[in-house]
Design a protein around this motif. Structure first.
Motif, PDB file in Angstrom:
ATOM      1  N   MET A  92      -9.411  11.664  -5.353  1.00 55.74           N
ATOM      2  CA  MET A  92      -8.493  11.755  -4.205  1.00 55.74           C
ATOM      3  C   MET A  92      -8.523  10.471  -3.372  1.00 55.74           C
ATOM      4  SD  MET A  92      -6.372  13.900  -2.740  1.00 55.74           S
ATOM      5  CE  MET A  92      -5.643  14.415  -1.201  1.00 55.74           C
ATOM      6  N   LEU A  93      -9.735   9.955  -3.136  1.00 56.27           N
ATOM      7  CA  LEU A  93      -9.854   8.723  -2.351  1.00 56.27           C
ATOM      8  C   LEU A  93      -9.229   7.542  -3.086  1.00 56.27           C
ATOM      9  CD1 LEU A  93     -13.475   9.133  -0.931  1.00 56.27           C
ATOM     10  CD2 LEU A  93     -11.327   9.293   0.330  1.00 56.27           C
ATOM     11  N   ASP A  94      -9.360   7.520  -4.423  1.00 58.57           N
ATOM     12  CA  ASP A  94      -8.735   6.448  -5.207  1.00 58.57           C
ATOM     13  C   ASP A  94      -7.209   6.510  -5.082  1.00 58.57           C
ATOM     14  OD1 ASP A  94     -11.194   5.555  -6.024  1.00 58.57           O
ATOM     15  OD2 ASP A  94     -11.181   6.672  -7.900  1.00 58.57           O
ATOM     16  N   LYS A  95      -6.685   7.733  -5.072  1.00 58.96           N
ATOM     17  CA  LYS A  95      -5.233   7.918  -4.939  1.00 58.96           C
ATOM     18  C   LYS A  95      -4.755   7.422  -3.571  1.00 58.96           C
ATOM     19  CE  LYS A  95      -1.676  11.457  -5.537  1.00 58.96           C
ATOM     20  NZ  LYS A  95      -1.437  12.900  -5.830  1.00 58.96           N
ATOM     21  N   ILE A  96      -5.535   7.718  -2.540  1.00 59.95           N
ATOM     22  CA  ILE A  96      -5.190   7.264  -1.192  1.00 59.95           C
ATOM     23  C   ILE A  96      -5.242   5.739  -1.112  1.00 59.95           C
ATOM     24  CG2 ILE A  96      -5.959   7.284   1.225  1.00 59.95           C
ATOM     25  CD1 ILE A  96      -6.969  10.140   0.742  1.00 59.95           C
ATOM     26  N   LYS A  97      -6.278   5.144  -1.724  1.00 56.09           N
ATOM     27  CA  LYS A  97      -6.417   3.687  -1.723  1.00 56.09           C
ATOM     28  C   LYS A  97      -5.251   3.029  -2.446  1.00 56.09           C
ATOM     29  CE  LYS A  97      -9.549  -0.026  -3.153  1.00 56.09           C
ATOM     30  NZ  LYS A  97     -10.837  -0.349  -3.827  1.00 56.09           N
ATOM     31  N   SER A  98      -4.861   3.597  -3.595  1.00 57.87           N
ATOM     32  CA  SER A  98      -3.746   3.044  -4.363  1.00 57.87           C
ATOM     33  C   SER A  98      -2.442   3.108  -3.572  1.00 57.87           C
ATOM     34  CB  SER A  98      -3.602   3.812  -5.680  1.00 57.87           C
ATOM     35  OG  SER A  98      -2.479   3.366  -6.403  1.00 57.87           O
ATOM     36  N   LEU A  99      -2.229   4.231  -2.888  1.00 55.88           N
ATOM     37  CA  LEU A  99      -1.008   4.392  -2.106  1.00 55.88           C
ATOM     38  C   LEU A  99      -0.993   3.419  -0.926  1.00 55.88           C
ATOM     39  CD1 LEU A  99       1.555   6.041  -2.005  1.00 55.88           C
ATOM     40  CD2 LEU A  99       0.372   7.774  -0.660  1.00 55.88           C
ATOM     41  N   ARG A 100      -2.146   3.167  -0.315  1.00 54.44           N
ATOM     42  CA  ARG A 100      -2.229   2.203   0.791  1.00 54.44           C
ATOM     43  C   ARG A 100      -1.864   0.801   0.305  1.00 54.44           C
ATOM     44  NH1 ARG A 100      -5.134   1.876   5.774  1.00 54.44           N
ATOM     45  NH2 ARG A 100      -5.437  -0.310   6.393  1.00 54.44           N
ATOM     46  N   GLU A 101      -2.375   0.408  -0.885  1.00 55.32           N
ATOM     47  CA  GLU A 101      -2.055  -0.909  -1.437  1.00 55.32           C
ATOM     48  C   GLU A 101      -0.565  -1.029  -1.725  1.00 55.32           C
ATOM     49  OE1 GLU A 101      -4.578  -1.101  -4.816  1.00 55.32           O
ATOM     50  OE2 GLU A 101      -6.384  -1.614  -3.671  1.00 55.32           O
ATOM     51  N   GLU A 102       0.034   0.062  -2.157  1.00 58.42           N
ATOM     52  CA  GLU A 102       1.476   0.062  -2.429  1.00 58.42           C
ATOM     53  C   GLU A 102       2.268  -0.124  -1.134  1.00 58.42           C
ATOM     54  OE1 GLU A 102       4.747   3.400  -3.813  1.00 58.42           O
ATOM     55  OE2 GLU A 102       2.776   3.404  -4.785  1.00 58.42           O
ATOM     56  N   ILE A 103       1.832   0.556  -0.058  1.00 59.38           N
ATOM     57  CA  ILE A 103       2.535   0.471   1.220  1.00 59.38           C
ATOM     58  C   ILE A 103       2.409  -0.923   1.831  1.00 59.38           C
ATOM     59  CG2 ILE A 103       2.533   1.361   3.595  1.00 59.38           C
ATOM     60  CD1 ILE A 103       1.733   4.085   2.420  1.00 59.38           C
ATOM     61  N   GLU A 104       1.275  -1.580   1.581  1.00 55.98           N
ATOM     62  CA  GLU A 104       1.059  -2.923   2.118  1.00 55.98           C
ATOM     63  C   GLU A 104       2.105  -3.915   1.615  1.00 55.98           C
ATOM     64  OE1 GLU A 104      -3.762  -3.159   2.886  1.00 55.98           O
ATOM     65  OE2 GLU A 104      -2.929  -3.858   1.004  1.00 55.98           O
ATOM     66  N   THR A 105       2.657  -3.676   0.439  1.00 56.64           N
ATOM     67  CA  THR A 105       3.601  -4.622  -0.183  1.00 56.64           C
ATOM     68  C   THR A 105       5.059  -4.271   0.098  1.00 56.64           C
ATOM     69  OG1 THR A 105       3.643  -3.371  -2.268  1.00 56.64           O
ATOM     70  CG2 THR A 105       1.916  -5.054  -2.010  1.00 56.64           C
ATOM     71  N   LEU A 106       5.310  -3.255   0.909  1.00 55.59           N
ATOM     72  CA  LEU A 106       6.687  -2.821   1.144  1.00 55.59           C
ATOM     73  C   LEU A 106       7.522  -3.922   1.801  1.00 55.59           C
ATOM     74  CD1 LEU A 106       6.218   0.845   2.459  1.00 55.59           C
ATOM     75  CD2 LEU A 106       6.766   0.082   0.147  1.00 55.59           C
ATOM     76  N   GLN A 107       8.772  -4.036   1.350  1.00 52.35           N
ATOM     77  CA  GLN A 107       9.735  -4.980   1.917  1.00 52.35           C
ATOM     78  C   GLN A 107      11.070  -4.280   2.075  1.00 52.35           C
ATOM     79  OE1 GLN A 107       8.961  -7.993   2.976  1.00 52.35           O
ATOM     80  NE2 GLN A 107       6.840  -7.951   2.190  1.00 52.35           N
ATOM     81  N   ALA A 108      11.880  -4.745   3.022  1.00 53.04           N
ATOM     82  CA  ALA A 108      13.217  -4.171   3.234  1.00 53.04           C
ATOM     83  C   ALA A 108      14.131  -5.262   3.778  1.00 53.04           C
ATOM     84  CB  ALA A 108      13.155  -2.995   4.195  1.00 53.04           C
ATOM     85  N   SER A 109      15.388  -5.233   3.319  1.00 55.56           N
ATOM     86  CA  SER A 109      16.348  -6.252   3.744  1.00 55.56           C
ATOM     87  C   SER A 109      17.364  -5.724   4.744  1.00 55.56           C
ATOM     88  CB  SER A 109      17.084  -6.817   2.516  1.00 55.56           C
ATOM     89  OG  SER A 109      17.735  -5.772   1.806  1.00 55.56           O
ATOM     90  N   ASN A 110      17.382  -4.405   4.961  1.00 54.52           N
ATOM     91  CA  ASN A 110      18.302  -3.843   5.950  1.00 54.52           C
ATOM     92  C   ASN A 110      17.754  -2.515   6.462  1.00 54.52           C
ATOM     93  OD1 ASN A 110      19.201  -1.701   4.065  1.00 54.52           O
ATOM     94  ND2 ASN A 110      20.205  -3.415   2.987  1.00 54.52           N
ATOM     95  N   ALA A 111      18.399  -1.982   7.499  1.00 58.68           N
ATOM     96  CA  ALA A 111      17.918  -0.760   8.144  1.00 58.68           C
ATOM     97  C   ALA A 111      17.970   0.439   7.209  1.00 58.68           C
ATOM     98  CB  ALA A 111      18.751  -0.477   9.403  1.00 58.68           C
ATOM     99  N   GLU A 112      18.948   0.454   6.317  1.00 56.13           N
ATOM    100  CA  GLU A 112      19.065   1.571   5.380  1.00 56.13           C
ATOM    101  C   GLU A 112      17.858   1.627   4.438  1.00 56.13           C
ATOM    102  OE1 GLU A 112      22.092   3.277   1.925  1.00 56.13           O
ATOM    103  OE2 GLU A 112      22.724   1.648   3.249  1.00 56.13           O
TER     104      GLU A 112
END
Length: 339
Positions: free
Chosen positions: A1-21
């Motif tokens: 479970m902790l590994d899954k949480i760590k993996s999801l955190r690393e994924e969120i760290e790389t998030l990018q967006a070019s517009n509000a949508e």
């Protein structure tokens, strides 16, 4: 479970967006009720008991991190949309005066956060209830004198429809539709037909907690209460349990804490006893479990309940309950620092 949480955190760290949508799509993907972060709670019930505190804290930290990351992306896009001088032309001509959170909301969220760290999830129910969920399912017989303990508002003189007098009705609704293990905390507004004064009101707020599983004991209840008291008030807080009576728990107790104002030495607030009562608790009566479809020979549980106003009084030393509902801006502004 902790590994899954760590993996999801690393994924969120790389998030990018070019517009509000795109930012909104990321919010839905990770933070909506069916989002990746929220779905972690579905697996939480399978986590071993000794890991629940660590995993629960990790999930809460992940949710906070995801919220901050998505807000950062949104703010970056809003800044980029300004003109070359960095001026936000959509901003109002004068500064807006920020409001503050209500003291009851501040304390309510603090109570829920403490129980969340113990693995409890929030459950809510209707304020307009029926007799079964408020009384009968909780071991109140039709002619039981315990019904007189609470003055009830009935709807249109219908004895079966009423305004709930406690959030225990949420517990009975949950037990009806959920098999153990059950670990919930139930916040909400309740109503009683009482004269309004500095010490009483016809409506107030409660937070109740319920834990049902195999081999739940009074020792589990006591340790939960001690943890709550020390997290809510001070690490040196002491508790004591006094025998009491509630129809839905047996044995039942009232819990006092050492006065957080005088440190237990005695003052006018604690009436020079050194102790202040804050909640009622006990082991769930087997009759309640059976009424809600749970085998009392296999499962046991504990329940506890407290008034949010009572805890707020202790935290901020507010002596008149009417101040919580009068919407006096001068009173509310005193809690700006607590926001």
């Amino acid at each position: 479970m902790l590994d899954k949480i760590k993996s999801l955190r690393e994924e969120i760290e790389t998030l990018q967006a070019s517009n509000a949508e795109e930012v909104e799509q990321l919010r839905i993907k990770y933070l909506s009720k069916k989002g990746s972060v929220s779905l972690l709670m579905n697996d939480f019930r399978n986590v071993p008991a000794e890991q629940k505190r660590e995993v629960g804290q990790a999930i809460n930290e992940l949710k906070t991190f995801a919220t901050e990351r998505i807000n950062t992306l949104r703010e970056a896009l809003e800044t980029a949309d300004g003109d070359s001088a960095g001026i936000d032309l959509s901003r109002t001509a004068s500064d807006l005066r920020l409001g503050t959170r209500h003291p009851l909301s501040i304390v309510r969220e603090e109570i829920l956060a403490i129980f969340s760290r113990l693995g409890f999830t929030v459950a809510e129910g209707p304020e307009i209830e029926d007799d079964w969920h408020v009384f009968s399912s909780l071991n109140f017989a039709d002619d039981h004198p315990a019904r007189d303990m609470q003055d009830t508002f009935f709807i249109r003189r219908n004895p079966d429809v009423l305004l709930r007098t406690h959030t225990s009705s949420v517990q009975s609704r949950t037990m009806e539709h959920t098999q153990p293990p059950i670990r919930i905390v139930c916040p909400g507004r309740v109503y009683r037909n009482e004269a309004i004064s500095a010490r009483a009101h016809c409506f107030f707020h409660q937070v109740e907690a319920l834990y049902v599983d195999k081999n739940v004991s009074f020792a589990d209840l006591k340790q939960t209460l001690l943890y709550f008291a020390r997290e809510m008030f001070d690490s040196d807080t002491k508790i004591r349990l006094r025998p009491s009576y509630f129809p839905f728990t047996e044995p039942s107790a009232e819990m006092d804490i050492s006065c957080n104002i005088c440190g237990g030495k005695g003052c006018s607030f604690c009436k020079h006893t050194g102790w202040v009562e804050i909640l009622g608790c006990g082991m769930v009566d087997p009759n309640v479990l059976e009424a809600c479809g749970i085998d009392s020979k296999v499962y046991s549980g504990f329940a506890l309940g407290m008034g949010v106003e009572r805890i707020t009084n202790l935290k901020y030393q507010i002596k008149d309950l009417r101040m919580f509902s009068e919407n006096d801006v001068r009173f509310l502004e005193e809690f700006t620092a607590a926001h």
